[in-house]
Design an enzyme around this catalytic site. Structure first.
Site, short mmCIF file in Angstrom:
data_model
loop_
_atom_site.label_atom_id
_atom_site.label_comp_id
_atom_site.label_asym_id
_atom_site.label_seq_id
_atom_site.Cartn_x
_atom_site.Cartn_y
_atom_site.Cartn_z
N ASP A 119 20.64 47.12 23.73
CA ASP A 119 21.78 48.00 23.93
C ASP A 119 22.08 48.78 22.66
OD1 ASP A 119 24.35 48.82 25.41
OD2 ASP A 119 25.15 47.89 23.60
N GLU B 46 17.24 53.15 31.99
CA GLU B 46 16.90 51.77 32.32
C GLU B 46 15.44 51.67 32.77
OE1 GLU B 46 18.71 49.20 31.82
OE2 GLU B 46 20.83 49.74 31.94
#
Length: 240
Positions: A138, A52
């Site tokens: 994603d 992330e």
């Protein structure tokens, strides 16, 4: 100082294990030039939080200096860290309030550095609810994590495969399904149902179920919250 660029960045990270192989995905939209750039890569041993952070670092590296940037992420770890915790960590010599070393300090320092000089607004969005930018990031991240890298786009917004990329509205049905899944995960278990080599068994506890399925190729398992659900799961497994 007047900003000359407006940049929109979507980010996401993924890992298969914690730690395990992982990947990150980033989409950078330059509104001034009307262009989009996708970025992504993988690491063989990493964590979801590290991915992330890496996605945000690499995205901000591409933002022009003195740019006005909006970053969309589904990571509360990233949002809280960069907007709340970093200042305290630096003042405490990169230690937490409990005097422990800050995890992922090297990436946090890199993120703090690349963010300097940019006018950034950080926005947390929900993951897996149909926000196009988040869904695409994603997909990029998980593809790299699974060693199935995809072709990344770089070019005009008008030619991009997701014309509504700047629309951050969620899909109402996906939001409803996510809430339902969340409620199910919190609900007390009536039983656990497993299938190994087509043999179906029920278990009173997750520990019993886990012992049967862990490490077994092709094993399936689900939590039931009622006798009726247990019967449906058994039928579902039977029909596979």
């Amino acid at each position: 100082m007047e900003t000359k660029h407006q940049t929109i960045i979507f980010t996401d990270g993924s890992s298969r294990g914690n730690p395990g192989p992982g990947g990150w995905g980033t989409i950078i939209v330059d509104k001034n030039s009307g262009t989009i750039m996708e970025l992504g890569s993988r690491e063989t041993r990493t964590t979801n939080n590290q991915m992330e952070l890496r996605a945000a670092v690499e995205g901000l590296k591409k933002a022009p200096k003195n740019s006005s940037v909006i970053v969309y992420t589904d990571s509360s770890y990233l949002i809280n860290g960069i907007t709340k915790w970093v200042k305290g960590w630096k003042n405490n010599g990169w230690q937490t309030k409990t005097k422990k070393d800050v995890l992922n300090r090297d990436i946090w320092e890199e993120l703090d550095s690349v963010a300097a000089g940019l006018n950034i607004k950080w926005h947390q969005i929900s993951g897996h609810v149909g926000v196009l930018g988040n869904e695409r990031c994603d997909y990029i991240a998980t593809s790299f994590a699974d060693e199935q890298p995809i072709k990344l786009y770089k070019g005009r917004i008008d030619d991009y495969s997701l014309p509504g990329i700047l629309n951050i509205s969620a899909d109402a049905e996906k939001v409803s399904n996510k809430k339902s899944d969340s409620s199910h995960s919190r609900a007390a278990a009536y039983s656990y149902v497993s299938m190994v080599n087509r043999k179906i068994e029920t278990h009173a506890t997750w520990a019993e179920c886990e012992q049967r399925v862990k490490g077994t190729k092709g094993a399936r398992y689900k939590k039931a919250t009622s006798a009726e659900m247990e019967a449906k799961i058994k039928q579902e497994f039977h029909n596979i």
